[in-house]
Design an enzyme around this catalytic site. Sequence first.
Site, short mmCIF file in Angstrom:
data_model
loop_
_atom_site.label_atom_id
_atom_site.label_comp_id
_atom_site.label_asym_id
_atom_site.label_seq_id
_atom_site.Cartn_x
_atom_site.Cartn_y
_atom_site.Cartn_z
N CYS A 1 0.81 -1.20 0.00
CA CYS A 1 0.00 0.00 0.00
C CYS A 1 0.86 1.27 0.00
O CYS A 1 1.59 1.53 -0.94
CB CYS A 1 -0.97 -0.05 1.17
SG CYS A 1 -2.47 0.93 0.94
N HIS A 2 0.81 2.07 1.06
CA HIS A 2 1.60 3.30 1.16
C HIS A 2 3.01 3.08 1.70
O HIS A 2 3.81 4.01 1.76
CB HIS A 2 0.87 4.32 2.05
CG HIS A 2 -0.33 4.94 1.42
ND1 HIS A 2 -1.54 4.28 1.37
CD2 HIS A 2 -0.52 6.13 0.81
CE1 HIS A 2 -2.43 5.05 0.76
NE2 HIS A 2 -1.84 6.17 0.41
#
Length: 187
Positions: A106-107
């Site tokens: 994800c991030h």
Amino acid sequence: MRIAFLVAIEGIEQIELTEPWAAVGAAGGTPVLVSTEQGEVQAFHHLDKGDTFPVDQVVGDAKAEEFDGLVLPGGVANPDALRMDEKAVAFVKAFFDAGKPVAAICHAPWSLIEADVLRGRTLTSWPSLRTDITNAGGTWVDEQVKVCTGGPNTLITSRKPDDLKAFCETLVGEFGKSADEDGKGRA
């Protein structure tokens, strides 16, 4: 296998911590929660508070040599805080320098960008990181899971929580290969 899970004190996407953690444990490995401070970390279900988890080791006291791999869970605030912590950034970079596998979802690639380890690498992430990854010298792809061996180590990345099944299966397999190569046997 002893696998570090590096997180900030808060802002971790809970499922991106707990699912890989369970997968490492189910494969016979030992997951270790490493954070920027002692005590507990606060996980989230997107923007809502989730559970807290006890810190096993503070990043300033941790060394990449103690671990067989590194997992970087996402959440927006988590990697943003980690990239502002010099010891956390150095810890991430040390896994690349040592040729040890790293998995990020994800991030989480924000921490990789700050560690300056993405030049020439191909990876995926949450789509909003595409420009950041490109600007850091990486190639962004929109795939459920991407394994990149075009560098000093194996880099496993995924886009989002919906990709966790493939992410977990892949990271356990790749970490196991690395442990086999090191003569430590499969997790």
